[in-house]
Design a protein around this motif. Structure first.
Motif, PDB file in Angstrom:
ATOM      1  N   LEU A  14       1.181   3.583   3.130  1.00 45.21           N
ATOM      2  CA  LEU A  14       2.059   3.050   4.179  1.00 45.21           C
ATOM      3  C   LEU A  14       3.520   3.276   3.825  1.00 45.21           C
ATOM      4  O   LEU A  14       4.321   3.723   4.663  1.00 45.21           O
ATOM      5  N   GLN A  42      -2.802  -5.166   6.386  1.00 38.71           N
ATOM      6  CA  GLN A  42      -3.589  -4.306   7.279  1.00 38.71           C
ATOM      7  C   GLN A  42      -3.727  -2.908   6.697  1.00 38.71           C
ATOM      8  O   GLN A  42      -4.760  -2.273   6.830  1.00 38.71           O
ATOM      9  N   CYS A  73       1.573  -6.639   7.629  1.00 38.91           N
ATOM     10  CA  CYS A  73       1.357  -5.225   7.935  1.00 38.91           C
ATOM     11  C   CYS A  73       0.850  -4.475   6.696  1.00 38.91           C
ATOM     12  O   CYS A  73      -0.001  -3.592   6.798  1.00 38.91           O
ATOM     13  N   GLY A  74       1.367  -4.857   5.541  1.00 35.40           N
ATOM     14  CA  GLY A  74       0.870  -4.280   4.292  1.00 35.40           C
ATOM     15  C   GLY A  74      -0.598  -4.631   4.069  1.00 35.40           C
ATOM     16  O   GLY A  74      -1.381  -3.795   3.597  1.00 35.40           O
ATOM     17  N   ILE A  86      -3.700  -2.131   3.433  1.00 34.03           N
ATOM     18  CA  ILE A  86      -4.673  -2.182   2.329  1.00 34.03           C
ATOM     19  C   ILE A  86      -6.093  -2.189   2.894  1.00 34.03           C
ATOM     20  O   ILE A  86      -6.986  -1.493   2.416  1.00 34.03           O
ATOM     21  N   LEU A 142      -7.081  -1.003   5.770  1.00 30.28           N
ATOM     22  CA  LEU A 142      -7.343   0.329   6.321  1.00 30.28           C
ATOM     23  C   LEU A 142      -7.700   1.330   5.225  1.00 30.28           C
ATOM     24  O   LEU A 142      -8.674   2.080   5.335  1.00 30.28           O
ATOM     25  N   TYR A 143      -6.884   1.352   4.182  1.00 28.05           N
ATOM     26  CA  TYR A 143      -7.062   2.383   3.155  1.00 28.05           C
ATOM     27  C   TYR A 143      -8.219   2.080   2.208  1.00 28.05           C
ATOM     28  O   TYR A 143      -8.576   2.908   1.381  1.00 28.05           O
ATOM     29  N   ARG A 160      -5.971 -10.356  -2.593  1.00 22.84           N
ATOM     30  CA  ARG A 160      -4.625  -9.844  -2.329  1.00 22.84           C
ATOM     31  C   ARG A 160      -4.521  -9.323  -0.899  1.00 22.84           C
ATOM     32  O   ARG A 160      -3.552  -9.590  -0.201  1.00 22.84           O
ATOM     33  N   PRO A 196       0.822  -1.212   0.000  1.00 20.40           N
ATOM     34  CA  PRO A 196       0.000   0.000   0.000  1.00 20.40           C
ATOM     35  C   PRO A 196       0.864   1.274   0.000  1.00 20.40           C
ATOM     36  O   PRO A 196       1.703   1.464   0.892  1.00 20.40           O
TER      37      PRO A 196
END
Lengths: 297, 297
Positions: A34, B159, B156-157, B161, B163-164, B177, A31
């Motif tokens: 991030l 999470q 973490c990525g 994606i 979130l956004y 994904r 993302p």
């Protein structure tokens, strides 16, 4: 500061900027928000004191440049993650860092939380990806040194003690334990990690380096407190006088300004005496001790 | 669920509880508030799906029990840290987890932030402290597998994606994904890490295990979405119906309930076909696939 030191320091800082930029995922990698927040929090700022210590200790053992660069990046990523989380509203609620808005101000709290998390992970990714020592077993030791220095019995524990002691009267011993963990542990790790990147050394020599690092780590904090007392926000690049405003104990509040300055000078002298046997190979460590104690920001 | 599976599962869960309790710093270690929050967030809760996968994959390579226990603990600590941070107000703002108040509700946001940070660090501490593979170089690979799976290009990525993308219409591909990173990456890491703890295996066999893990990871999320749609908060031990309330896309909202159930069953069948050549050694992996797809909470 000598010309030699300035050139060396700028060289390491510039090389670290490139190395950090290369190891951080690209801004447009998904993302993107991030990765933008992660790059913002690490690049283009900071004195890179910990990588400088990695390089200076590495010089004592003739460590290859490439190894030091990855190790320096790993330590700096841990430092950067701790700043991002420490600045958040639930912790210090700082809005300014290195002259820029803090990560959560620029990108929101959720992104700052995740960015800090991922910066920590990236440090361990780096330390386990490249060949950084002459044996894999030494390199595993390096991973463990960084983890111990960063966790709840190291840096993170120091932040906890700091947090839970707000408004409490800390003794000098308690203050030293707090800083020994909060900033000292990672500074010691930087020096130790650098010393694992090159030729094997004796336990006694390792101990000399570690003692140097302990003194310098403590001196670093004492000078921070002195600067916080004396400087204004513009010079410091962060909000000044905050510790006093929060009623947090500092070396200056416990010792007074003059005694704090004396303590910093003594710690430097102790550190230098311990590494004197390394001679010329330790000259960057010597100059870094000067730099850390004499700095004005 | 067979009696054999239930006994095995309870044995692993009980052993993991002991191992996690032993590797976490004592409740009264300084800073006590931080260590209390860490222990609260990890112990006495959870199905320990990831450690179960570590043990089940370890059985395929005849891995020593003691290694699997540390590796299981490391993976579970990463999982626990991600839950602590994900539950925080800046992220999902959840107040209930495993039937208990979430960490930040019980201990405050600052402690939850630090506890999550230190739990992540402890995972890498564990993976680098004990002998967990037949060679140090394999063990460094294991550290790297966990770091990659956890970082901004892994969990973490995912999470991020998630979130956004709140309020956005994700396609099925985008949803896969996101979950492939958010939950899938760590599940794959659990299986891979278990497979490094014992006898050497071929790349083809490693690929078979990884394929199994990818299918099971996806199935896990599909079933989560089905349960979130069907269950009430009491059975689930967390706030139910939250995804729908937040307008987050789920497999159920994109596929419908019947097709989502069919997808879970297909993924299980694919996973089992891939590990069939391992025969009896993979029986815990087979039973875990059943467990993950048939569970009711």
């Amino acid at each position: 500061m000598t010309l030699e030191f300035n050139l060396w320091m700028q060289g390491v800082q510039s090389q670290m900027e490139q190395a950090l930029s290369a190891v951080l995922p690209a801004q447009d990698a998904i993302p993107a928000q991030l990765h933008t927040a992660m790059r913002y929090s690490v690049l283009d700022g900071g004195k890179r004191v910990r990588p400088l210590l990695v390089f200076a200790a590495g010089a004592v053992v003739n460590a290859p440049f490439e190894r030091l660069q990855y190790v320096g990046a790993a330590v700096e990523l841990i430092h950067a993650y701790s700043l991002v989380h420490d600045d958040m509203p639930a912790m210090d609620n700082d809005v300014l860092r290195r002259g820029k808005p803090t990560c959560h101000v620029a990108f929101g709290e959720a992104s700052a939380l995740l960015a800090g998390d991922a910066l920590q992970t990236l440090a361990f990714d780096l330390l386990s990806m490249h060949t950084l020592a002459d044996s894999a077993s030494h390199q595993l030791t390096m991973v463990n040194i960084l983890a111990r220095a960063s966790g709840s019995l190291g840096m993170c524990g120091g932040q906890g003690i700091d947090l839970y002691s707000v408004g409490q009267a800390l003794s000098l011993t308690e203050l030293e334990r707090m800083h020994g963990l909060k900033t000292g542990a990672l500074i010691r790790a930087a020096v130790l990690l650098g010393s694992y990147c090159g030729e094997a050394i004796s336990d006694e020599d390792r101990h000399r380096l570690d003692y140097y690092a302990r003194c310098i780590g403590l001196a670093f904090q004492v000078v921070d407190d002195i600067l916080d007392e004396e400087a204004d926000s513009a010079t410091l690049g962060k909000t000044a006088g905050k510790d006093a405003a929060n009623n947090k104990p500092t070396y200056v509040s416990l010792l007074g300004l003059a005694a704090a300055k004396e303590k910093a000078a003594e710690l430097k002298a102790d550190a230098l005496a311990m590494i004197a046997p390394f001679g010329e190979k330790a000259r960057h460590l010597v100059m870094l001790a000067d730099f850390i104690v004499e700095r004005s920001s």
